[in-house]
Design a protein around this motif. Structure first.
Motif, mmCIF file in Angstrom:
data_model
loop_
_atom_site.group_PDB
_atom_site.id
_atom_site.type_symbol
_atom_site.label_atom_id
_atom_site.label_comp_id
_atom_site.label_asym_id
_atom_site.label_seq_id
_atom_site.Cartn_x
_atom_site.Cartn_y
_atom_site.Cartn_z
ATOM 1 N N ALA A 132 108.408 64.152 -46.867
ATOM 2 C CA ALA A 132 107.585 62.947 -46.676
ATOM 3 C C ALA A 132 107.553 62.117 -47.954
ATOM 4 O O ALA A 132 107.673 60.879 -47.908
ATOM 5 C CB ALA A 132 106.167 63.350 -46.255
ATOM 6 N N GLU A 133 107.413 62.775 -49.091
ATOM 7 C CA GLU A 133 107.372 62.044 -50.369
ATOM 8 C C GLU A 133 108.726 61.414 -50.689
ATOM 9 O O GLU A 133 108.786 60.292 -51.200
ATOM 10 C CB GLU A 133 106.900 62.978 -51.495
ATOM 11 C CG GLU A 133 105.396 63.274 -51.366
ATOM 12 C CD GLU A 133 104.868 64.308 -52.343
ATOM 13 O OE1 GLU A 133 105.682 64.978 -53.020
ATOM 14 O OE2 GLU A 133 103.625 64.455 -52.421
ATOM 15 N N ARG A 134 109.794 62.127 -50.336
ATOM 16 C CA ARG A 134 111.131 61.540 -50.535
ATOM 17 C C ARG A 134 111.334 60.333 -49.625
ATOM 18 O O ARG A 134 111.941 59.339 -50.006
ATOM 19 C CB ARG A 134 112.218 62.584 -50.244
ATOM 20 C CG ARG A 134 112.497 63.524 -51.393
ATOM 21 C CD ARG A 134 113.967 63.974 -51.392
ATOM 22 N NE ARG A 134 114.362 64.645 -50.154
ATOM 23 C CZ ARG A 134 114.169 65.942 -49.918
ATOM 24 N NH1 ARG A 134 113.583 66.696 -50.819
ATOM 25 N NH2 ARG A 134 114.563 66.476 -48.785
ATOM 26 N N VAL A 228 101.503 66.228 -30.343
ATOM 27 C CA VAL A 228 101.597 66.857 -29.020
ATOM 28 C C VAL A 228 102.170 68.266 -29.146
ATOM 29 O O VAL A 228 101.743 69.191 -28.452
ATOM 30 C CB VAL A 228 102.458 65.984 -28.071
ATOM 31 C CG1 VAL A 228 102.839 66.744 -26.804
ATOM 32 C CG2 VAL A 228 101.708 64.692 -27.720
ATOM 33 N N SER A 229 103.106 68.447 -30.070
ATOM 34 C CA SER A 229 103.753 69.749 -30.242
ATOM 35 C C SER A 229 102.831 70.767 -30.901
ATOM 36 O O SER A 229 103.122 71.955 -30.899
ATOM 37 C CB SER A 229 105.008 69.574 -31.114
ATOM 38 O OG SER A 229 104.639 69.119 -32.409
ATOM 39 N N GLY A 230 101.741 70.312 -31.513
ATOM 40 C CA GLY A 230 100.867 71.213 -32.259
ATOM 41 C C GLY A 230 101.364 71.505 -33.662
ATOM 42 O O GLY A 230 100.710 72.234 -34.414
ATOM 43 N N GLN A 231 102.524 70.934 -34.009
ATOM 44 C CA GLN A 231 103.084 71.170 -35.345
ATOM 45 C C GLN A 231 102.334 70.371 -36.399
ATOM 46 O O GLN A 231 101.697 69.362 -36.101
ATOM 47 C CB GLN A 231 104.568 70.759 -35.361
ATOM 48 C CG GLN A 231 105.440 71.596 -34.442
ATOM 49 C CD GLN A 231 105.848 72.922 -35.064
ATOM 50 O OE1 GLN A 231 105.503 73.236 -36.208
ATOM 51 N NE2 GLN A 231 106.576 73.721 -34.308
ATOM 52 N N ARG A 232 102.472 70.827 -37.622
ATOM 53 C CA ARG A 232 101.777 70.174 -38.734
ATOM 54 C C ARG A 232 102.472 68.875 -39.148
ATOM 55 O O ARG A 232 103.675 68.711 -38.934
ATOM 56 C CB ARG A 232 101.695 71.138 -39.920
ATOM 57 C CG ARG A 232 100.816 72.322 -39.587
ATOM 58 C CD ARG A 232 100.717 73.309 -40.718
ATOM 59 N NE ARG A 232 99.611 74.239 -40.442
ATOM 60 C CZ ARG A 232 99.069 75.023 -41.348
ATOM 61 N NH1 ARG A 232 99.536 75.024 -42.586
ATOM 62 N NH2 ARG A 232 98.064 75.812 -41.042
ATOM 63 N N ALA A 233 101.675 67.996 -39.770
ATOM 64 C CA ALA A 233 102.168 66.673 -40.137
ATOM 65 C C ALA A 233 101.802 66.334 -41.575
ATOM 66 O O ALA A 233 100.868 66.908 -42.147
ATOM 67 C CB ALA A 233 101.573 65.630 -39.199
ATOM 68 N N ALA A 234 102.562 65.412 -42.151
ATOM 69 C CA ALA A 234 102.261 64.890 -43.492
ATOM 70 C C ALA A 234 102.307 63.374 -43.453
ATOM 71 O O ALA A 234 103.131 62.783 -42.744
ATOM 72 C CB ALA A 234 103.261 65.419 -44.514
ATOM 73 N N HIS A 235 101.427 62.756 -44.226
ATOM 74 C CA HIS A 235 101.330 61.286 -44.296
ATOM 75 C C HIS A 235 101.152 60.905 -45.756
ATOM 76 O O HIS A 235 100.243 61.403 -46.420
ATOM 77 C CB HIS A 235 100.121 60.828 -43.463
ATOM 78 C CG HIS A 235 99.781 59.382 -43.601
ATOM 79 N ND1 HIS A 235 98.485 58.941 -43.761
ATOM 80 C CD2 HIS A 235 100.564 58.271 -43.602
ATOM 81 C CE1 HIS A 235 98.489 57.615 -43.842
ATOM 82 N NE2 HIS A 235 99.734 57.182 -43.755
#
Ligand code: MG
Ligand code: MG
Length: 253
Positions: A132-134, A228-235
């Motif tokens: 995400a940072e890249r 929706v997948s329940g997977q983790r996210a980064a912002h």
């Protein structure tokens, strides 16, 4: 309408951006296992108030939300991609925490977000945040005169390949208001879209979901967007100014 800022207006936005960076730093330093999201919100609110600035998110009420936003930061944990309301939830070991913050100083806005891991990191989450940072860095690097808006989205999406990019949400112009034209999509075709020129100030904000599925659904509060997948996210997000040469990041310390 797209507004281009003068050099002195960009300086004023830089000052606002610094307040946001300090608020994020305070919230990040407070984040630990057992600490509630409301405590992080308080830490950011104190910094903004002491700087003589105003929180940009508090009472913000966009069309998609059922109620005004009730806090100073968005705190988005694990499968929450963005817009989490910082309430009584207490952070647990290994949580992925996104913190988004905006503020107005002297009538100018700054907007920035970070994602971090609380306690013991899982390798997959470390990689998520690194990518995400890249992606953010690649999007910023594409924000140079002569490039087009599509080049920013193209740089983000190619860097984030293999991750889900939520449709509909992305970056935006920023200035006297937190959200201005133009939209800054996290996907794009290089060489397409608006020509980028000095004085354009943008919030660039990739949001990535592990596993490639970017679909989301709103929580019962109408704000938090869960994968929706329940997977983790980064912002992650910075406010930047396009200059004659390299882009200038306005939301660093
Ligand atoms: Mg933001
Ligand atoms: Mg933003």
């Amino acid at each position: 309408m797209v507004e281009f800022k003068t050099a002195s207006e960009v300086e004023a936005m830089r000052a606002a951006g610094q307040v946001v960076a300090q608020a994020l730093k305070a919230a990040k330093e407070r984040a630990a296992v057992g600490v509630s999201l409301a405590e992080l919100d308080e830490a950011a609110a104190t910094v903004i108030a002491e700087a003589g600035a105003k929180p940009a998110f508090l009472h913000y009420h966009p069309g998609f939300a059922p109620t005004p936003f009730p806090a100073v930061i968005c705190a988005s944990v694990n499968d929450v991609i963005v817009h989490g309301i910082p309430g009584g939830y207490r952070l647990r070991d290994g949580d992925v925490l996104g913190i988004d913050c905006g503020a107005y100083l002297d009538g100018w806005a700054g907007d920035s977000a970070i994602t971090l891991i609380v306690g013991t990191p899982r390798p997959r989450d470390v990689e998520l945040i690194e990518v995400a940072e890249r992606a953010l860095a690649a999007g910023i690097a594409a924000a140079v005169p002569g490039n087009r808006m599509g080049d920013i989205g193209h740089a983000i999406a190619t860097t984030a390949e293999g991750y889900g990019l939520p449709p509909d949400f992305g970056g935006h112009g920023i200035g006297r208001r937190m959200h201005e034209d133009p939209a800054v999509p996290n996907r794009g075709r290089s060489g397409r879209g608006m020509v980028l020129r000095p004085g354009l100030t943008l919030a660039i904000e990739p949001m990535l979901v592990i596993g490639g599925d970017g679909r989301y659904y709103p929580a019962a509060d109408g704000w938090a967007l869960h994968s929706v997948s329940g997977q983790r996210a980064a912002h992650v997000e910075h406010t930047i100014a396009i200059t004659d040469t390299l882009p200038r990041i306005l939301t660093t310390l």
